[in-house]
Motif scaffolding. Structure first.
Motif, PDB file in Angstrom:
ATOM      1  N   SER A 118       9.189  12.250  -6.407  1.00 61.20           N
ATOM      2  CA  SER A 118       8.469  11.712  -7.554  1.00 61.20           C
ATOM      3  C   SER A 118       9.469  11.380  -8.649  1.00 61.20           C
ATOM      4  O   SER A 118      10.535  11.987  -8.744  1.00 61.20           O
TER       5      SER A 118
ATOM      6  N   SER B 269       9.433  12.687 -15.229  1.00 57.19           N
ATOM      7  CA  SER B 269       8.542  12.374 -16.339  1.00 57.19           C
ATOM      8  C   SER B 269       9.355  11.931 -17.549  1.00 57.19           C
ATOM      9  O   SER B 269      10.421  12.471 -17.834  1.00 57.19           O
ATOM     10  N   THR B 270       8.846  10.924 -18.259  1.00 58.12           N
ATOM     11  CA  THR B 270       9.471  10.469 -19.494  1.00 58.12           C
ATOM     12  C   THR B 270       8.905  11.304 -20.635  1.00 58.12           C
ATOM     13  O   THR B 270       7.682  11.371 -20.789  1.00 58.12           O
TER      14      THR B 270
ATOM     15  N   ASP C 260       5.337   9.479 -21.377  1.00 60.45           N
ATOM     16  CA  ASP C 260       4.300   9.931 -20.450  1.00 60.45           C
ATOM     17  C   ASP C 260       3.392  10.968 -21.102  1.00 60.45           C
ATOM     18  O   ASP C 260       3.867  11.973 -21.643  1.00 60.45           O
TER      19      ASP C 260
ATOM     20  N   ASP D  76       1.365  13.398 -19.805  1.00 55.53           N
ATOM     21  CA  ASP D  76       1.122  14.044 -18.515  1.00 55.53           C
ATOM     22  C   ASP D  76       1.117  15.557 -18.664  1.00 55.53           C
ATOM     23  O   ASP D  76       1.148  16.076 -19.782  1.00 55.53           O
ATOM     24  N   HIS D  77       1.066  16.253 -17.529  1.00 54.79           N
ATOM     25  CA  HIS D  77       0.956  17.710 -17.541  1.00 54.79           C
ATOM     26  C   HIS D  77       2.132  18.389 -18.238  1.00 54.79           C
ATOM     27  O   HIS D  77       1.996  19.496 -18.731  1.00 54.79           O
ATOM     28  N   LEU D  78       3.263  17.736 -18.315  1.00 58.42           N
ATOM     29  CA  LEU D  78       4.424  18.318 -18.991  1.00 58.42           C
ATOM     30  C   LEU D  78       4.385  18.127 -20.505  1.00 58.42           C
ATOM     31  O   LEU D  78       5.016  18.886 -21.243  1.00 58.42           O
ATOM     32  N   HIS D  79       3.651  17.114 -20.978  1.00 52.84           N
ATOM     33  CA  HIS D  79       3.726  16.752 -22.391  1.00 52.84           C
ATOM     34  C   HIS D  79       2.386  16.702 -23.124  1.00 52.84           C
ATOM     35  O   HIS D  79       2.359  16.465 -24.322  1.00 52.84           O
TER      36      HIS D  79
ATOM     37  N   ALA E  78       2.688   6.396 -18.701  1.00 52.10           N
ATOM     38  CA  ALA E  78       1.875   7.055 -17.675  1.00 52.10           C
ATOM     39  C   ALA E  78       0.890   8.006 -18.344  1.00 52.10           C
ATOM     40  O   ALA E  78       1.181   8.577 -19.393  1.00 52.10           O
TER      41      ALA E  78
ATOM     42  N   ASP F 138      -1.881  11.076 -16.895  1.00 46.50           N
ATOM     43  CA  ASP F 138      -2.493  11.767 -15.767  1.00 46.50           C
ATOM     44  C   ASP F 138      -3.723  12.541 -16.255  1.00 46.50           C
ATOM     45  O   ASP F 138      -4.159  12.362 -17.397  1.00 46.50           O
TER      46      ASP F 138
END
Length: 145
Positions: free
Chosen positions: A3, A6-7, A27, A29-32, A62, A64
């Motif tokens: 994958s 992540s940005t 992004d 996403d789940h990290l941010h 992105a 999610d």
């Protein structure tokens, strides 16, 4: 399966007396996703009486399910603070995830803050109108009826 990394989500904001605009880049996403929630929570606390919270999403690369959950939490926070939420510059990907999950109307409808203004006949000073999408280009096939 590999994958892509992540940005990181970059958030910048500008504010006026009754409006805050947050620009999102990267992004969501789940990290941010928590970063957005925490930033909005701090901004709402720092601006009591805020009428409009505008999220400028054109720079999102992105989104999610965690990003969607963050947007829903931002909606709750804005409603609780009595602020209208505006999600501007929605990308094709963001619109698609909102449509597929059935959350587009919920996130883009007038919230509790805006509805209260309408009930009382008030106006938000310095608030700008929601951007209108341009009409579809002519020449495409006619929809079937």
């Amino acid at each position: 399966m590999t994958s892509l990394p992540s940005t990181p989500l970059d958030l910048t904001h500008t504010s006026s007396h009754e409006a805050v605009r947050v620009e999102l880049r990267g992004d969501l996403d789940h990290l941010h996703a928590d970063r957005l929630i925490e930033a909005v929570d701090r901004l709402l606390a720092a601006h009591p009486g805020l009428r409009d919270l505008r999220l400028e999403c054109a720079g999102l690369s992105a989104v999610d399910s965690s990003g969607l959950a963050a947007l829903l939490m931002v909606r709750r926070l804005a409603d609780k603070a009595g602020a209208g939420l505006h999600i501007d510059g929605r990308t094709v990907q963001l619109n698609r995830i909102l449509e597929i999950t059935g959350t587009l109307d919920h996130l883009t409808a007038a919230g509790a803050g805006t509805q209260a203004l309408r009930r009382t006949g008030g106006t938000a000073r310095g608030a700008s109108a929601e951007e209108q999408l341009p009409p579809a280009p002519p020449g495409g096939p006619e929809p079937r009826t």
